[in-house]
Design a protein around this motif. Sequence first.
Motif, PDB file in Angstrom:
ATOM      1  N   ASP B  70       0.815  -1.210   0.000  1.00  0.00           N
ATOM      2  CA  ASP B  70       0.000   0.000   0.000  1.00  0.00           C
ATOM      3  C   ASP B  70       0.856   1.272   0.000  1.00  0.00           C
ATOM      4  N   LEU B  71       1.977   1.245   0.720  1.00  0.00           N
ATOM      5  CA  LEU B  71       2.829   2.438   0.762  1.00  0.00           C
ATOM      6  C   LEU B  71       3.928   2.390  -0.304  1.00  0.00           C
ATOM      7  N   ASN B  72       3.816   1.432  -1.229  1.00  0.00           N
ATOM      8  CA  ASN B  72       4.791   1.330  -2.324  1.00  0.00           C
ATOM      9  C   ASN B  72       6.224   1.214  -1.827  1.00  0.00           C
ATOM     10  N   LEU B  73       6.424   0.406  -0.809  1.00  0.00           N
ATOM     11  CA  LEU B  73       7.759   0.347  -0.212  1.00  0.00           C
ATOM     12  C   LEU B  73       8.786  -0.264  -1.163  1.00  0.00           C
ATOM     13  N   THR B  74       8.343  -1.083  -2.109  1.00  0.00           N
ATOM     14  CA  THR B  74       9.291  -1.605  -3.106  1.00  0.00           C
ATOM     15  C   THR B  74       9.873  -0.447  -3.912  1.00  0.00           C
ATOM     16  N   ARG B  75       8.997   0.453  -4.342  1.00  0.00           N
ATOM     17  CA  ARG B  75       9.476   1.610  -5.107  1.00  0.00           C
ATOM     18  C   ARG B  75      10.401   2.483  -4.264  1.00  0.00           C
ATOM     19  N   HIS B  76      10.152   2.489  -2.951  1.00  0.00           N
ATOM     20  CA  HIS B  76      11.027   3.263  -2.067  1.00  0.00           C
ATOM     21  C   HIS B  76      12.244   2.452  -1.625  1.00  0.00           C
ATOM     22  N   GLY B  77      12.517   1.368  -2.352  1.00  0.00           N
ATOM     23  CA  GLY B  77      13.800   0.670  -2.178  1.00  0.00           C
ATOM     24  C   GLY B  77      13.781  -0.551  -1.285  1.00  0.00           C
ATOM     25  N   LEU B  78      12.605  -0.987  -0.849  1.00  0.00           N
ATOM     26  CA  LEU B  78      12.594  -2.136   0.059  1.00  0.00           C
ATOM     27  C   LEU B  78      12.452  -3.455  -0.694  1.00  0.00           C
ATOM     28  N   MET B  79      13.299  -4.395  -0.338  1.00  0.00           N
ATOM     29  CA  MET B  79      13.167  -5.746  -0.873  1.00  0.00           C
ATOM     30  C   MET B  79      13.459  -6.734   0.251  1.00  0.00           C
ATOM     31  N   LEU B  80      12.536  -7.655   0.476  1.00  0.00           N
ATOM     32  CA  LEU B  80      12.735  -8.656   1.520  1.00  0.00           C
ATOM     33  C   LEU B  80      13.233  -9.949   0.904  1.00  0.00           C
ATOM     34  N   VAL B  81      14.233 -10.523   1.539  1.00  0.00           N
ATOM     35  CA  VAL B  81      14.889 -11.719   1.018  1.00  0.00           C
ATOM     36  C   VAL B  81      14.770 -12.834   2.057  1.00  0.00           C
ATOM     37  N   PRO B  82      14.022 -13.892   1.744  1.00  0.00           N
ATOM     38  CA  PRO B  82      13.955 -14.984   2.720  1.00  0.00           C
ATOM     39  C   PRO B  82      15.316 -15.666   2.834  1.00  0.00           C
ATOM     40  N   TYR B  83      15.653 -16.131   4.023  1.00  0.00           N
ATOM     41  CA  TYR B  83      16.910 -16.878   4.131  1.00  0.00           C
ATOM     42  C   TYR B  83      16.621 -18.285   4.632  1.00  0.00           C
ATOM     43  N   LEU B  84      17.501 -19.201   4.283  1.00  0.00           N
ATOM     44  CA  LEU B  84      17.252 -20.617   4.518  1.00  0.00           C
ATOM     45  C   LEU B  84      18.442 -21.246   5.218  1.00  0.00           C
ATOM     46  N   GLY B  85      18.236 -22.463   5.679  1.00  0.00           N
ATOM     47  CA  GLY B  85      19.375 -23.286   6.069  1.00  0.00           C
ATOM     48  C   GLY B  85      19.982 -22.967   7.412  1.00  0.00           C
ATOM     49  N   THR B  86      19.179 -22.991   8.463  1.00  0.00           N
ATOM     50  CA  THR B  86      19.719 -22.722   9.799  1.00  0.00           C
ATOM     51  C   THR B  86      20.343 -23.985  10.400  1.00  0.00           C
ATOM     52  N   ALA B  87      21.426 -23.780  11.134  1.00  0.00           N
ATOM     53  CA  ALA B  87      22.067 -24.885  11.852  1.00  0.00           C
ATOM     54  C   ALA B  87      21.921 -24.644  13.346  1.00  0.00           C
ATOM     55  N   ALA B  88      21.493 -25.693  14.078  1.00  0.00           N
ATOM     56  CA  ALA B  88      21.405 -25.589  15.534  1.00  0.00           C
ATOM     57  C   ALA B  88      22.521 -26.429  16.140  1.00  0.00           C
TER      58      ALA B  88
END
Lengths: 418, 539
Positions: B70-88
């Motif tokens: 709604d606030l066009n955050l992609t246009r304002h430069g936001l990109m979310l990147v999922p991350y994978l592969g956690t080690a415990a």
Amino acid sequence: MTTKPSMKAFTEQVTELPPGLSPVDNYAGERLMTSPFHERQAALNLRDSWEAWNGYKFANHYYDVEYEYICIRNLCGTYDITPMQKYLIEGPDAEAMLNRMVTRDVNKLKVGRVTYCCWCTDEGRMIDDGTIFKLDEGRYMLTSGSPSNAWLRMAAFGFENVTYVDKTDDIGALSFQGPMTCEVLKKMGFEGIDTLKPFGIMHFPFAGDTIMISRTGFTGDLGYELWITADKGLELWDALYEAGADYGIQPYGEAATSMARLEAGFILPYVEFAESLKTVHFKHDQTPFELGLGWLVDFKKPHFSGRAALLEEKKRGPGYVLTKIEIEGNKPAEESHLYRDKACRKEIGWVTSAMWSPVVKSNIALAMIQPKYLSGDIWAEISYKKEMKPRWKIAKCTVVDKPFYTPARAKATPPPKF
Amino acid sequence: MKHYDAIIIGAGHNGLTNGAYLAKAGLDVLVVEKNDYIGGAAVSREMTDGYWYSSCSYVCSMMRQVIHRDLNLTRHGLMLVPYLGTAAFGKQGETMLSYTAEGPAYNEIRRISQHDADAMSRLMADLERYSTLIRKTLLRTPPDPTSFKPRDIMELLFLAKTFWEMGEEQLYEYIRFFTMSAAEFLEDYFENDFIKAAMATPGIIGTALGIYSPGSAYILLHHVMGDVDGNIGAWGLARGGMGAISNALAGALQEHGGEIKTKAGVDQIMVKDSKVKGVVLENGDELTSDIVVSNLDAKRTFTKVMDQKDLPPGIYEKANNFKIRGSSGKVNIALSGVPKFTGVPDNRYINRGGQAFIGGLETLERAYDCWKRGEWSSDPFIESVIPSAWDPTVAPAGNHWMSNFIQYCPPKLADGPWTPEKRDAFGQTVIDKIERHAPGFKDLIVHMEVRTPHEIENEVGLTEGNIFQGELTIDQLLFNRPFPGYAQYRMPVKNMYMCGSSTHPGGGVSSACGANAAREILIDLKKPNTVPEDDCYDD
Ligand SMILES: Cc1cc2nc3c(=O)[nH]c(=O)nc-3n(C[C@H](O)[C@H](O)[C@H](O)COP(=O)(O)OP(=O)(O)OC[C@H]3O[C@@H](n4cnc5c(N)ncnc54)[C@H](O)[C@@H]3O)c2cc1C
């Protein structure tokens, strides 16, 4: 392989080898051809997810579709476009021949530049789309999604001084896409690559041969396509993956490509369009105008295949037009029918591809819609399953003019560092 | 000086969200921030050349995607990147890896316990069911259960209906959830101590509770209810660090004409005749406005930037007793390469995601015991991630930075105040523990920044360094947040509102508090509501 000893015991008992163990591959004809990059790609295809494209073995995905998609948008990745058809078209008549074949004006194309184009039947129905590389005066490379040898013979009919050669199996090609691609190519020593403009071509010495790099791609992002003699394929792969290691380089397949191209608003054969020459039913194929490719049709050219029919189509206006829409909610509107009213009484079109776009956080789709209904309400009837239970909903659609995702870096020269 | 429609105190991500929505609705908005940078606990800072730390928060999954869109955050430069592969990592150096695909993920747990591998799918289904419910409340203003206003009654009915739809048995389960401990909750599912510990850790992150303390089960849920593109429980990184979220929100705010003033700490909220008049800055400047919105935590708002005399009786005391105990530390480390973890294959997928240095259930409880005594543990729980392995913008190519979140770290030490020496000694326990699982780790360190609750409070203004702006226990959740009777973002002084994580739905980078507060303000101004409804995953 713990099964080996018992297998051996089995083969000792029977005189004839079981088919899987035969020294002769009796299934050879069933197997697909492999690209010059196959050895490396197979090692990284952890999910054994393969498809076929023009007789080549070709990955749907290697590790995880979303991961590969995000590499295109965030880091960089390679997509094997070897199976894409590549024709070298040469001779004094090459330009005239191409100009008669495709709808776009090839005269305007300068040496060292690439153009996107499509070609049609005399009825103005689209056969295929592709790119033309002007390698030199009188020397072109044409690429297409499907084999086009037969059509090229017809297209060359009457031209004395033109030859066309299918180079598909001789050239290894990788589409290298993503924001970090220029950095990686710089690291490989391709000096000046950062000055290459979109749709430009450069050549560099590589492994005692020449590599051609074009700033082209199918993702709407910063990206390049790398073209090399097939037997140098692995050398290219290794150099690229070494340079790309610190930039998260990852092979990606058809599934991730399809996501990126939809965000960029690009069309796919047998998704958005049916290739005219292979279409059984009259008008199950499309014209460029229906596919929103009217800008590729140049009526200033005196003649090209389909001109008269397309002129008429332009005057009349297409019956349906490919449109970008955003749909409320988050259920991808795959195979949805579109309606003028929420009660779904008046049908006005259908969705060709749909997905949730991770980068713009929106439910997006391409759809064929009757133009006269574009300005009013549009509703999608979406069927989906929730834990096996079939469900449906009616969702409001909004027409979008621009591609869903257009990062500035895709057009910037030099591209930004990230 | 210019008079504003609304002044927001604090440019945390919630303050910026609130401001963006008010500006979008046409209000003349000013955000004042004490620091010379914006973002509060959602910030990226270049502490050493080319390395950008997400100084406080480091991963993202609660961010309301509808606000992003709604606030066009992609246009304002936001990109979310999922991350994978956690080690415990367990006590004896044993490991458990989270593979991305279902088959390998199952095989990995089966390696440790066949029983628990089977039970894992039941836990995942249960957590998803419970989180679906909470998610429905995130972008809604909690009803006042004592009010008879139609809107409150409607909201109460909505809640009742949503919960009732679960069925009676599940409802009891759910109520138990709010009062159970994380360890007890997981006891129902698993047999293996290491697996229980690994699954219990989201239950203690940021909270002054232990794995055996009642209430920690809810914290667990709070940490898994988020999603990345519908993958519930998944976490992502913001490209450019968490500050990219705040920067994009600031972009949206400015696009709609809102202003931001940094290095403008507020000393006092001006009140006249029980109505706000504006703010006085620390430098003495007076800025006037019709509305004042506080992005600060409840305790700080009422005990630091307001005069007790301006408040109705009882509020000051409530704020003073607001549970906001700090319990976490953060160590940000710049590295010259990727650490090699013992027992973790070195490949592009598994050595690059998160790390959870756990030990076992006992390790976690012992660490909590230390916190209670006002000490730090020599064997703390550390949740780490190497953002640079995913995000090319936050460290020079080939180099990395590692975010380490430490549970626990006391805000007040038994042996006197925090000093730089004690801070560094605390940091040493962290790198010692990592080194035990990644020999050679210390040699990779280029720079490090150790943050105890003391630093977090001083820099970001989170009282006691509590990461949620107030404990997430049932007495401080939903219509009890921050205090009963004040859960609808309106505060006891007229035209004053709160929009930070001290309000519903609480801590985390979600933008929900700020957006909900904006909706209430627009309702009071009789303006059309421009704050969107949440995306629904349940239809
Ligand atoms: C170490 C740490 C790790 C965390 N990890 C995560 C995570 O990984 N994921 C997640 O989702 N959440 C995480 N959180 C929680 C999350 O960061 C916070 O809940 C959230 O950022 C709070 O946002 P806010 O806007 O409500 O408040 P804040 O970010 O606290 O903003 C308040 C703002 O007010 C300013 N301010 C204070 N006093 C004054 C004054 N007098 N005048 C003017 N301005 C003032 C502050 O400088 C600050 O900018 C973490 C928090 C911490 C501290």
